[in-house]
Design an enzyme around this catalytic site. Structure first.
Site, PDB file in Angstrom:
ATOM      1  N   HIS A 211       0.834  -1.195   0.000  1.00 51.28           N
ATOM      2  CA  HIS A 211       0.000   0.000   0.000  1.00 51.28           C
ATOM      3  C   HIS A 211       0.875   1.253   0.000  1.00 51.28           C
ATOM      4  O   HIS A 211       1.514   1.564   1.003  1.00 51.28           O
ATOM      5  CB  HIS A 211      -0.890  -0.037   1.243  1.00 51.28           C
ATOM      6  CG  HIS A 211      -1.881   1.069   1.333  1.00 51.28           C
ATOM      7  ND1 HIS A 211      -1.858   2.007   2.340  1.00 51.28           N
ATOM      8  CD2 HIS A 211      -2.932   1.389   0.542  1.00 51.28           C
ATOM      9  CE1 HIS A 211      -2.863   2.848   2.177  1.00 51.28           C
ATOM     10  NE2 HIS A 211      -3.519   2.508   1.085  1.00 51.28           N
TER      11      HIS A 211
ATOM     12  N   HIS B 230      -0.924  10.099  -3.379  1.00 53.03           N
ATOM     13  CA  HIS B 230      -2.214   9.631  -2.869  1.00 53.03           C
ATOM     14  C   HIS B 230      -3.315  10.676  -2.971  1.00 53.03           C
ATOM     15  O   HIS B 230      -4.469  10.357  -3.235  1.00 53.03           O
ATOM     16  CB  HIS B 230      -2.084   9.176  -1.407  1.00 53.03           C
ATOM     17  CG  HIS B 230      -3.375   8.651  -0.848  1.00 53.03           C
ATOM     18  ND1 HIS B 230      -4.256   9.435  -0.142  1.00 53.03           N
ATOM     19  CD2 HIS B 230      -3.943   7.443  -0.951  1.00 53.03           C
ATOM     20  CE1 HIS B 230      -5.306   8.715   0.188  1.00 53.03           C
ATOM     21  NE2 HIS B 230      -5.152   7.495  -0.284  1.00 53.03           N
TER      22      HIS B 230
HETATM   23 CA    CA Z   1      -4.929   3.769  -3.201  1.00 56.80          CA
END
Ligand code: CA
Length: 317
Positions: free
Chosen positions: A26, A68
């Site tokens: 992630h 992000h």
């Molecule tokens: Ca993502």
């Protein structure tokens, strides 16, 4: 004879057992290094992740960069480098800066733009060392270079961020990203790529209008009610929050919801987000307990984690 029978039985059992869930890094190994920097991706690669995630937003000159948020003031020094470039809401947006300008910024560990405090105190110290914002192409070259030099085949897991917002601002992010994915050999379901997006309308558009033929994940919020049968007509899987895989405030009350089994019945894979050893749900006592719950009880097919090494080690046990 008995040995042969047992061997056949063993093969049959193994064939029917669920495949190991994939480990999705992630934002890279973001538990250890600033998210979406190349060092964070290199560490995740070395820790044995199966897929590395790229969140994608556009620069002012339409270059996809790996970030992000559409805002860049929580992961860079933009507020001190370009103090007069904030919008009326007080925030700084990647879309207001050319790639050349974005490259002048120093990327850092995520912090609160108002207080300046780091979000996860135990992670990489903010402002230390030197990191930069990476373009999507730089990252794809980096991963493919490592695949070449190691002989492994680590995949990519790109996310189109806020496509409707980008369009409102006059930029069609999906139409810009897809040709780049195809250029690097990601085009069909055989290729090591899962494309993801939170917007159901855009997921449909990616498949139908933009003709994306690779694997596709609909990311879901906790209150998302898009019917799974409808999703299965377009996408290959769903990405729900881990909190929708089980309910209950304490270990004693905890039960697995029917989300994973319903998704499997519809033919969808389930890759929940996010395993963080420094931010566990309150109803689980340990990371091992959470992994046991998600993998063995709920039978997920993959998991986003800031700590790929923890999941890789647990799966190897
Ligand atoms: Ca993502």
């Amino acid at each position: 004879m008995i040995t042969r029978f047992l061997s056949c039985l063993f093969t049959a059992v193994c064939a029917t057992a669920a495949a190991q869930p994939i480990v999705i890094a992630h934002r890279g190994a973001s538990g250890y290094l600033p998210e979406h920097t190349l060092p964070a991706k290199a560490l995740a690669y070395a820790q044995g992740a199966d897929f590395l995630e790229q969140d994608i937003v556009l620069s002012k000159d339409d270059v996809p960069v790996v970030l992000h948020d559409t805002q860049i003031d929580t992961v860079t020094d933009v507020a001190t480098r370009f103090p007069d470039r904030k919008r009326a809401d007080g925030r700084y947006y990647a879309l207001d800066f050319t790639l050349d300008e974005l490259k002048q910024l120093r990327a850092t560990e995520r912090f609160d733009a108002k207080t300046g405090e780091q979000i996860y105190a135990g992670r990489f110290p903010g402002g230390q060392s030197k990191f930069e914002i990476i373009t999507l192409e730089e990252e794809l070259q980096f991963i493919q270079g490592l695949n070449h030099s190691t002989g492994r085949n680590v995949g990519i897991y790109p996310e189109i961020k806020r496509p409707s917002w980008h369009r409102e601002q006059g930029h069609d992010i999906s139409a810009i990203v897809l040709p780049i994915l195809r250029k690097y050999g990601y085009a069909s379901k055989e290729h090591s790529c899962w494309l993801q997006c939170f917007e159901w309308l855009e997921v449909q558009r990616l498949r139908n209008e933009l003709q994306w033929q690779g694997r596709l994940i609909l990311l879901m919020g906790s209150s998302d009610k898009t019917p799974l049968a409808e999703v299965a007509g377009i996408a290959d899987g769903i990405g729900p929050p881990i909190g929708s895989i089980f309910t209950g405030k304490s270990p004693a009350e905890r039960t697995v919801t029917d989300l994973v089994s319903a998704a499997h019945k519809a033919g969808l894979k389930v890759h929940p987000y996010t395993l963080r050893i420094d931010d566990l749900p309150k109803s689980v006592g340990s990371v091992d307990e959470l992994l046991d719950l998600l993998v063995n009880e709920a039978q997920i097919d993959g998991l986003f984690t800031d700590f790929p090494d923890v999941m890789v080690r647990w799966l190897a046990k």
